[in-house]
Design an enzyme around this catalytic site. Structure first.
Site, PDB file in Angstrom:
ATOM      1  N   ASP A 102       1.029  -1.286  -0.124  1.00 11.95           N
ATOM      2  CA  ASP A 102      -0.137  -0.201  -0.166  1.00 11.95           C
ATOM      3  C   ASP A 102       0.857   1.179  -0.026  1.00 11.95           C
ATOM      4  OD1 ASP A 102      -2.307  -1.824   0.131  1.00 11.95           O
ATOM      5  OD2 ASP A 102      -2.375  -1.690   2.472  1.00 11.95           O
ATOM      6  N   PHE A 103       0.138   2.355  -0.214  1.00 11.47           N
ATOM      7  CA  PHE A 103       0.869   3.658  -0.492  1.00 11.47           C
ATOM      8  C   PHE A 103       1.903   4.009   0.653  1.00 11.47           C
ATOM      9  CE2 PHE A 103       0.644   8.431  -0.217  1.00 11.47           C
ATOM     10  CZ  PHE A 103       1.333   8.695  -1.456  1.00 11.47           C
TER      11      PHE A 103
END
Length: 230
Positions: A102-103
């Site tokens: 994820d980011f």
């Protein structure tokens, strides 16, 4: 791909011509003469007929990256920096990510141009354990480990997660091992207890650990023995 199929796919040869080339031992794969039509041609193989090179071949490349936060697990993104922006290598457009993060999740990321190798890492049947260090907003209760081991039902996908192992390190810290890679899976598992994940860091994938010498944003090529772990 089988060598007879590889050659037949070229407009210059029909099936009869391909059979004759193999019988006459005029085909070489990576410098070795082949006559078996089942001989395998990989995307990295050098294929020659007589003295003509039909596929040049290219080296397989494998990298370990320490992903920093605020970085997209993608090859291109119009708004944010991507993990490939951190890679300074020739022909990096040939590279892809084996197991996204994820980011704002940090840690071990593997990048390669070997599709078969990355599929072995990411396909569900492999059940490759991925270990994460987790920090949460609220305290982690004793019932978390039991629930994670039993599996949590995700209504959106209509499935129950595979058994996961949780080792509590402190009131709000833990180490979690999962064998899946569902969308925001770790955050959703802790969200089952209404406990927000504040920090998530992938430490390992299977037997491969993130190199302690790599700072966030740094990468290195995998060693031969590391590549052969998968």
């Amino acid at each position: 791909m089988r060598v007879d199929r590889f050659l037949s796919n070229l407009p210059r040869y029909n099936r009869q011509q391909v059979r004759l080339l193999l019988v006459e031992k005029r085909v070489r794969i990576d410098g070795k003469v082949v006559s078996d039509p089942h001989s395998e041609v990989l995307e990295f193989s050098r294929v020659e007929v007589d003295e003509e090179v039909l596929q040049l071949g290219k080296p397989a490349r494998y990298f370990m990256l320490h992903k920093p936060p605020g970085c997209v697990s993608a090859t291109r993104d119009p708004q944010h920096p991507t993990v490939l922006d951190l890679i300074d290598e020739p022909d990096k457009d040939d590279l892809h990510i084996a197991g996204r993060l994820d980011f704002n999740t940090t840690g071990l990321m593997l990048i390669t141009n070997d599709g078969a190798w990355s599929r072995r890492l990411t396909q569900p049947q492999t059940k490759l354990p991925k270990v994460y260090y987790v920090e949460t907003e609220q305290e982690i209760g004793p019932d978390y480990a039991i629930t994670f081991a039993e599996g949590i039902y995700f209504a959106f996908e209509d499935l129950t997660t595979q058994p996961a192992q949780l080792d509590v390190l402190g009131p709000r810290t833990a180490r979690l091992s999962i064998v899946e890679g569902r969308y925001h899976q770790v955050k959703r598992m802790f969200g089952y207890f209404d406990n927000k994940v504040l920090r998530l860091h992938r430490e390992s994938m299977g037997p491969l650990q993130l190199d302690d010498a790599l700072k966030p944003g740094e990468y290195r090529a995998l060693r031969t023995e590391e590549i052969h772990l998968f």
